[in-house]
Design an enzyme around this catalytic site. Structure first.
Site, short mmCIF file in Angstrom:
data_model
loop_
_atom_site.label_atom_id
_atom_site.label_comp_id
_atom_site.label_asym_id
_atom_site.label_seq_id
_atom_site.Cartn_x
_atom_site.Cartn_y
_atom_site.Cartn_z
N ASP A 209 0.87 -1.17 0.00
CA ASP A 209 0.00 0.00 0.00
C ASP A 209 0.91 1.23 0.00
OD1 ASP A 209 -2.53 1.49 0.75
OD2 ASP A 209 -1.29 1.94 2.49
N ASP B 127 -0.10 5.25 0.74
CA ASP B 127 -0.32 6.25 1.79
C ASP B 127 -0.51 5.55 3.14
OD1 ASP B 127 -0.73 9.23 1.89
OD2 ASP B 127 -2.39 8.53 3.12
N ASP C 226 -1.78 -0.46 5.85
CA ASP C 226 -2.10 0.21 7.12
C ASP C 226 -3.59 0.14 7.40
OD1 ASP C 226 -2.58 2.13 4.95
OD2 ASP C 226 -3.17 3.46 6.58
N1 PLP Z 1 -7.95 7.94 -2.20
C1 PLP Z 1 -7.37 9.15 -2.22
C2 PLP Z 1 -8.00 10.25 -2.97
C3 PLP Z 1 -6.17 9.37 -1.52
O1 PLP Z 1 -5.59 10.59 -1.56
C4 PLP Z 1 -5.61 8.29 -0.79
C5 PLP Z 1 -4.39 8.49 -0.07
O2 PLP Z 1 -3.69 9.51 -0.19
C6 PLP Z 1 -6.25 7.05 -0.82
C7 PLP Z 1 -7.41 6.90 -1.53
C8 PLP Z 1 -5.67 5.85 -0.13
O3 PLP Z 1 -4.51 5.43 -0.81
P1 PLP Z 1 -3.70 4.13 -0.35
O4 PLP Z 1 -4.45 2.92 -0.87
O5 PLP Z 1 -2.35 4.30 -0.99
O6 PLP Z 1 -3.63 4.18 1.13
CA CA Z 2 -3.09 3.22 3.02
#
Ligand code: PLP
Ligand code: CA
Length: 304
Positions: free
Chosen positions: A27, A29, A243
């Site tokens: 993943d 973020d 996370d």
């Molecule tokens: N959707 C958006 C618009 C985001 O900005 C984020 C994280 O910044 C996510 C979803 C979740 O992303 P990830 O799957 O990388 O945690």
């Molecule tokens: Ca994430």
């Protein structure tokens, strides 16, 4: 029932664990970075995995960037990545329609990135950007574009009542495809401020359209199919790092991957204890095999 603290493993157990995986799905973020801030030592861990010959895929539900834009972000933050290493939901939405040999036009609630990915595969679209209320045009005179054959809902800061009217009206035709990029309900919450995520917008459209969307991102089956068929991931030798319990860990559990939860994002240890004690079988699927305070904490184990 698992959820073993990775940092309690013996040296031999860590070696055995590392030998047992070929593919790492991470993943983004909350694991690698928070917005534009890289998490300490995360890039070193990912780059070390790659130097050991492990195949790393960046698997993100974020629909606001194209694969190319994610490569740029990875490289700016010192993570080695090429376009082929990125699975993001703007691209998956375009791939999904391409798989269906879709020839019509898409109405997008979402970002420019979805438009760019559609353009790259030759699919036309309308709808990106603000759609303000116009008191001079009553909603019931909406002129539906007969060419629209799909509605995609992703993250959209310009989400509005006029967009809801359009999306639900197009979706009243059952032959129009209804695609959601992801269902993450909220962004990490700080200072008691709640920032709604795409999942909240998707539920809104599902409610007025009286239909369920096909979801592209984690933990749903389309992304799992892409991983298994296109990327030929062997589940037994794959590690999913995340996370968030109801996207990352659930995808891993459903696909038979090993799962590692990092505590730098959404899900915390208290949640795991709650699910361990719960009688609800579905909640057991949220429990990771391992957890670790942060991805960077893996670094000393890789340097041994
Ligand atoms: N959707 C958006 C618009 C985001 O900005 C984020 C994280 O910044 C996510 C979803 C979740 O992303 P990830 O799957 O990388 O945690
Ligand atoms: Ca994430």
């Amino acid at each position: 029932m698992a959820a073993v603290n990775f940092e309690t493993l013996s040296e031999d157990e860590v070696i055995g664990f590392l030998d047992s995986i070929d593919t790492i799905l991470t993943d983004c973020d909350g694991v690698l970075w928070m917005y534009m801030n890289p998490l300490p030592n995360a890039a070193e861990v990912i780059n070390t995995f790659q130097s050991f010959g492990k195949r790393v895929f960046y698997v993100t539900n974020n629909s606001t960037k194209t694969r190319e834009e994610f490569v740029k972000k990875c490289n700016i933050l010192n993570f080695k990545a090429t376009k082929e290493d990125i699975l993001c939901t703007a691209n998956l939405s375009a791939c999904y329609l391409q798989d269906l040999s879709f020839k019509k036009k898409v109405y997008i609630i979402g970002s420019e990135a979805i438009a760019k990915e559609l353009k790259e595969v030759g699919i036309s679209y309308v709808g990106v950007g603000p759609d303000p209320i116009n008191k001079n045009i009553p909603y019931n005179t909406l002129n539906k574009d007969p060419e629209i054959g799909a509605v995609i809902v992703g993250f959209d800061e310009h989400f509005s009542y006029p967009k809801m009217v359009k999306a639900a009206s197009y979706l009243s035709d059952p032959s129009v495809h209804f695609i959601a990029t992801n269902t993450d309900e909220r962004f990490p919450v700080a200072n008691n401020v709640v920032i709604p995520g795409t999942g909240s917008l998707v539920r809104c459209i599902e409610s007025c359209a009286e239909r369920k969307a096909v979801v592209m991102g984690k933990p749903e089956s389309y992304i799992a199919d892409v991983l298994m068929k296109r990327f030929q991931v062997n589940p037994e030798r794959t590690l999913m790092i995340g996370d968030r319990h109801n996207t990352d860990i659930l995808l891993g559990t459903r696909c038979g991957f090993k799962t590692l939860l990092v505590l730098t994002g959404i899900t915390c240890l208290r949640d795991i204890d709650k699910w361990k004690q719960s009688d609800c079988e579905q909640m057991k699927e949220f429990i990771p095999d391992y957890y670790i305070e942060s991805l960077g904490n893996l670094l000393p184990y890789l340097e041994k």
